[in-house]
Design a protein around this motif. Structure first.
Motif, PDB file in Angstrom:
ATOM      1  N   PRO A 171      10.361  15.032  23.537  1.00 41.65           N
ATOM      2  CA  PRO A 171      11.778  14.759  23.282  1.00 41.65           C
ATOM      3  C   PRO A 171      12.160  13.380  23.805  1.00 41.65           C
ATOM      4  CG  PRO A 171      11.464  16.934  24.262  1.00 41.65           C
ATOM      5  CD  PRO A 171      10.156  16.218  24.376  1.00 41.65           C
ATOM      6  N   SER A 172      13.118  12.733  23.130  1.00 39.70           N
ATOM      7  CA  SER A 172      13.543  11.395  23.528  1.00 39.70           C
ATOM      8  C   SER A 172      15.052  11.319  23.621  1.00 39.70           C
ATOM      9  CB  SER A 172      13.050  10.354  22.515  1.00 39.70           C
ATOM     10  OG  SER A 172      13.611   9.082  22.775  1.00 39.70           O
ATOM     11  N   GLU A 173      15.538  10.604  24.637  1.00 46.04           N
ATOM     12  CA  GLU A 173      16.974  10.378  24.773  1.00 46.04           C
ATOM     13  C   GLU A 173      17.468   9.360  23.757  1.00 46.04           C
ATOM     14  OE1 GLU A 173      17.834   9.166  28.722  1.00 46.04           O
ATOM     15  OE2 GLU A 173      16.859  10.891  29.673  1.00 46.04           O
ATOM     16  N   TYR A 174      16.533   8.625  23.128  1.00 49.40           N
ATOM     17  CA  TYR A 174      16.908   7.509  22.264  1.00 49.40           C
ATOM     18  C   TYR A 174      16.821   7.845  20.781  1.00 49.40           C
ATOM     19  CZ  TYR A 174      15.862   5.333  26.749  1.00 49.40           C
ATOM     20  OH  TYR A 174      15.821   5.030  28.082  1.00 49.40           O
ATOM     21  N   GLY A 175      16.429   9.074  20.429  1.00 48.67           N
ATOM     22  CA  GLY A 175      16.324   9.417  19.022  1.00 48.67           C
ATOM     23  C   GLY A 175      15.418  10.613  18.802  1.00 48.67           C
ATOM     24  N   GLU A 176      14.627  10.555  17.737  1.00 43.11           N
ATOM     25  CA  GLU A 176      13.751  11.663  17.370  1.00 43.11           C
ATOM     26  C   GLU A 176      12.611  11.823  18.377  1.00 43.11           C
ATOM     27  OE1 GLU A 176      14.108  13.774  14.701  1.00 43.11           O
ATOM     28  OE2 GLU A 176      16.063  12.799  14.505  1.00 43.11           O
ATOM     29  N   PRO A 177      12.100  13.045  18.533  1.00 45.50           N
ATOM     30  CA  PRO A 177      10.904  13.234  19.374  1.00 45.50           C
ATOM     31  C   PRO A 177       9.752  12.379  18.848  1.00 45.50           C
ATOM     32  CG  PRO A 177      11.892  15.341  18.780  1.00 45.50           C
ATOM     33  CD  PRO A 177      12.582  14.306  17.951  1.00 45.50           C
ATOM     34  N   TYR A 178       8.857  11.981  19.728  1.00 41.31           N
ATOM     35  CA  TYR A 178       7.735  11.158  19.300  1.00 41.31           C
ATOM     36  C   TYR A 178       6.431  11.752  19.829  1.00 41.31           C
ATOM     37  CZ  TYR A 178       8.445   9.163  23.987  1.00 41.31           C
ATOM     38  OH  TYR A 178       8.626   9.000  25.337  1.00 41.31           O
ATOM     39  N   PRO A 213      14.524   5.505  35.537  1.00 41.54           N
ATOM     40  CA  PRO A 213      14.178   6.904  35.273  1.00 41.54           C
ATOM     41  C   PRO A 213      12.785   7.084  34.665  1.00 41.54           C
ATOM     42  CG  PRO A 213      15.626   6.108  33.559  1.00 41.54           C
ATOM     43  CD  PRO A 213      15.513   4.984  34.561  1.00 41.54           C
ATOM     44  N   ASP A 214      12.230   6.017  34.078  1.00 40.28           N
ATOM     45  CA  ASP A 214      10.951   6.124  33.397  1.00 40.28           C
ATOM     46  C   ASP A 214       9.767   5.677  34.243  1.00 40.28           C
ATOM     47  OD1 ASP A 214      12.131   7.027  30.938  1.00 40.28           O
ATOM     48  OD2 ASP A 214      12.783   4.975  30.568  1.00 40.28           O
ATOM     49  N   VAL A 215       9.961   4.611  35.015  1.00 36.52           N
ATOM     50  CA  VAL A 215       8.885   4.083  35.870  1.00 36.52           C
ATOM     51  C   VAL A 215       9.407   4.036  37.312  1.00 36.52           C
ATOM     52  CG1 VAL A 215       7.273   2.197  36.306  1.00 36.52           C
ATOM     53  CG2 VAL A 215       8.037   2.671  33.956  1.00 36.52           C
TER      54      VAL A 215
END
Length: 220
Positions: A171-178, A213-215
């Motif tokens: 799941p992604s906060e920026y759009g579609e799951p990848y 939040p990512d790194v």
């Protein structure tokens, strides 16, 4: 250097890889004074992201050379994101650097691009190019992220899905799951850098947010 164009509006394209592995890589190369700037973007990002555009605008205002591109499966480049690996994206990074850069370069890598920058530096020490490294700027660098920030942090359920199906849709906060593929994880293990000395042959500066939040800053 003959690929560089004054306008950064339309990308140039180069083919990287042989046979069925060939993919068209989109590049925007701005001519200007040295040292040139070479942008390496993040995982699932592209050269029209806010940091890449800000860097290009900074270069334009100061008459500095600037090269940015999209990895295969990203942005305007060919190929599928699901087929992407660290090996493929490194091959593309080295190819673009060799074909579009000349003279001293400051390589700026964001997130996964920080890993790519370190791997690029290692490749250039093995096989020098016309262009040289004047410095590295690493923005929230994520070396080894496929192992340290993905696989080791995945739940047992997610790991089983990747092992069984070869892919997990994240799941992604920026759009579609990848897709996070088993091939991406396994290939990443061939390029791990942490835990030993990393020789780059030039000055390094790291920019890291304490609340990223990512790194996590501890990773950098």
């Amino acid at each position: 250097m003959n690929h560089a164009v004054e306008s950064a509006e339309l990308p140039a394209f180069i083919a990287v890889g042989a046979g069925e592995q060939s993919r068209q890589i989109a590049v925007r190369a701005r001519t200007g004074h040295p040292p040139g700037l070479f942008w390496l973007g993040g995982f699932n990002s592209d050269m029209k992201g806010t940091k890449a555009l800000a860097l290009d605008a900074w270069a334009a205002e100061r008459g500095r050379a600037c090269v940015r591109f999209d990895y295969s499966g990203h942005g305007e480049s060919g190929g599928r994101f699901v087929d992407g690996t660290i090996s493929r994206w490194l091959e593309e990074s080295v190819a673009v650097f060799r074909q579009f850069c000349g003279g001293p370069q400051v390589v700026i890598g964001s997130s996964m691009g920080g890993w790519m920058a370190l791997l690029l530096a290692r490749e250039l020490l093995r096989q020098p190019a016309e262009a040289t490294l004047a410095g590295l700027v690493l923005i929230a660098p994520a070396p080894d992220f496929t192992e340290e920030l993905m696989w080791k942090g995945f739940s047992a359920e997610i790991r089983r899905e990747i092992e069984a199906n070869g892919v997990w849709m994240r799941p992604s906060e920026y759009g579609e799951p990848y897709p996070i593929t088993k091939v991406l994880i396994e290939d990443g293990r061939n390029h791990l850098l942490l835990g030993g000395a990393i020789t780059v042959g030039c000055p390094v500066r790291i920019l890291q947010g304490a609340q990223d939040p990512d790194v996590p800053w501890q990773h950098a």
